[in-house]
Design an enzyme around this catalytic site. Structure first.
Site, PDB file in Angstrom:
ATOM      1  CB  CYS A   1      -0.951  -0.005   1.186  1.00 23.94           C
ATOM      2  SG  CYS A   1      -2.080  -1.417   1.187  1.00 23.94           S
TER       3      CYS A   1
ATOM      4  N   GLY B   1      -6.532 -10.167  -1.057  1.00 21.85           N
ATOM      5  CA  GLY B   1      -6.020 -11.511  -0.840  1.00 21.85           C
ATOM      6  C   GLY B   1      -4.773 -11.779  -1.651  1.00 21.85           C
TER       7      GLY B   1
ATOM      8  CB  CYS C   1     -10.244   2.271   3.209  1.00 26.57           C
ATOM      9  SG  CYS C   1      -9.055   0.970   2.788  1.00 26.57           S
TER      10      CYS C   1
END
Length: 394
Positions: A82, A118, A214
């Site tokens: 991220c 995932g 989120c």
């Protein structure tokens, strides 16, 4: 490195739900063109490109940028979970500050699927195995998706130690919705109250409701990074520069502390922030506006303390006092953050950059933080990497 890096152009596309967006390459090309237009620069003057995404095949960066131009420049693909977008920005900034190049593109995008994140490769060791094992030991609850257990577990650790309430996390989510209501590129622009957040579907009893997480999101964002000499030569806007930046990865405390806050990168964030403050010769009190990695309301709260915006154990009071919004000590996530603006993994860091550059230019319209001169960005990727960037209006 004596050459400072300036952010001379930023751009992004409105974030959308999976299935509603254009293809990753189309979004990325649009974001790039938007940043070039913002800078007033043609693509043939870009000397390198760092392109970030998490879910994609090799050389997706080339696929996206070939639609903008095929100029033969080096295009490097970046994947750091991220924090991918900020990792691309980190490399672009280093390239300019080192003097290797004068003008670089940092681009990030993501085309996501609905539902929880995932693994793609099930036939090899997961990079998250140690994180998963520690999470199993500390919080259990295998019926809950791992991402929720990571960050919900970190929030629960704060609740257990300091008596933080579920309402505090709800207030954070409500704040993000108020900010996002003024952001035309945010995914969710409807305001919600703390009471509505608490009344949403429970995903972990006593720890989290659905609105505290989120959403999976698709989108793209880009930034043009230049030297001052290049900006002056081409008449570019050099009113915002990167004053300091740091990237950290996990230390032994991630697992040795047996604390979910460490598993999700609290010390990574603290170390990166402290490096930035020291390099810039400032402290947290000097910051005006912050874009931080609120993938869950729980992580926003933990990050307040990690960045030094408040003391250890004081985040609940920080929220209750309104010190995280307009009229308080810091405006955090004026864009609406990941909770409301959306979180297309590879694009998030550069969307944060876009927001903060607009704030420092004074062009953030209804979201504008009055008198903003110093802006702090925090972007976290489990696995792990954390990038903290300080922007300065000059």
């Amino acid at each position: 490195m004596s050459t400072k890096a300036y952010v001379t152009g930023v751009g992004m596309v409105p974030f959308q739900k999976p299935g509603a967006s254009e293809s990753y390459d189309v979004m990325a090309a649009k974001a790039t063109r938007s940043a070039l237009q913002d800078a007033g620069l043609s693509y043939d003057l870009i000397q390198q490109a760092y392109v970030g995404y998490v879910y994609g095949d090799s050389t997706c960066g080339q696929r996206a940028l070939y639609q903008v131009g095929m100029t033969g420049i080096p295009i490097l693909n970046v994947n750091n979970n991220c924090s991918t977008g900020s990792s691309a920005l980190f490399l672009a900034r280093q390239a300019v500050e080192s003097g290797a190049v004068e003008c670089v593109l940092a681009l990030g995008f993501e085309q996501m699927k609905p539902g929880a994140i995932g693994s793609v490769f099930e036939d090899r060791v997961s990079p998250f195995q140690s994180f998963d094992d520690e999470t199993d030991d500390l919080v259990g609850s295998p019926e809950i998706p791992l991402a929720l257990r990571y960050f919900g577990g970190a929030g629960k650790a704060h609740m257990d130690e300091f008596g933080t309430t579920l309402e505090t996390f709800a207030k954070i989510r409500a704040k993000s919705s108020r900010h996002a209501s003024k952001n035309p590129v945010a995914l969710f622009r409807t305001e919600v109250t703390a009471e509505e957040v608490l009344a949403a579907k429970v995903v972990w009893p006593g720890v989290m409701t659905r609105l505290m997480a989120c959403p999976p999101t698709c989108g793209a964002a880009a930034a043009i990074i230049c030297s001052k000499a290049f900006a002056d030569k081409h008449g570019l806007d050099s009113s915002v520069r990167i004053a300091a930046q740091a990237m950290t990865t996990d230390g032994p405390e991630t697992f040795n502390a047996h604390d979910m806050r460490e598993v999700v990168g609290a010390s990574m964030a603290k170390k990166a922030a402290n490096q930035v403050y020291e390099a810039a010769g400032i402290g947290p009190d000097d910051i005006n506006v912050v874009e931080l990695h609120d993938c869950f309301a729980h992580n926003e709260l933990i990050t307040y303390e990690a960045l030094g915006l408040c003391g250890r154990g004081e985040a609940g009071k920080f929220v209750d006092d309104g010190d995280n919004t307009y009229g308080g000590k810091y405006v955090t996530n004026p864009s609406g953050g990941l909770l409301s603006k959306g979180h297309p993994l590879g694009a998030t860091g550069l969307a944060q950059c876009t927001e903060l550059v607009q704030q420092l230019r004074g062009t953030a319209d209804a979201r504008q933080v009055s008198g903003a001169r110093l802006a702090l960005q925090h972007n976290l990727g489990l696995g792990g990497a954390c990038v903290v960037t300080l922007y300065e209006a000059v």
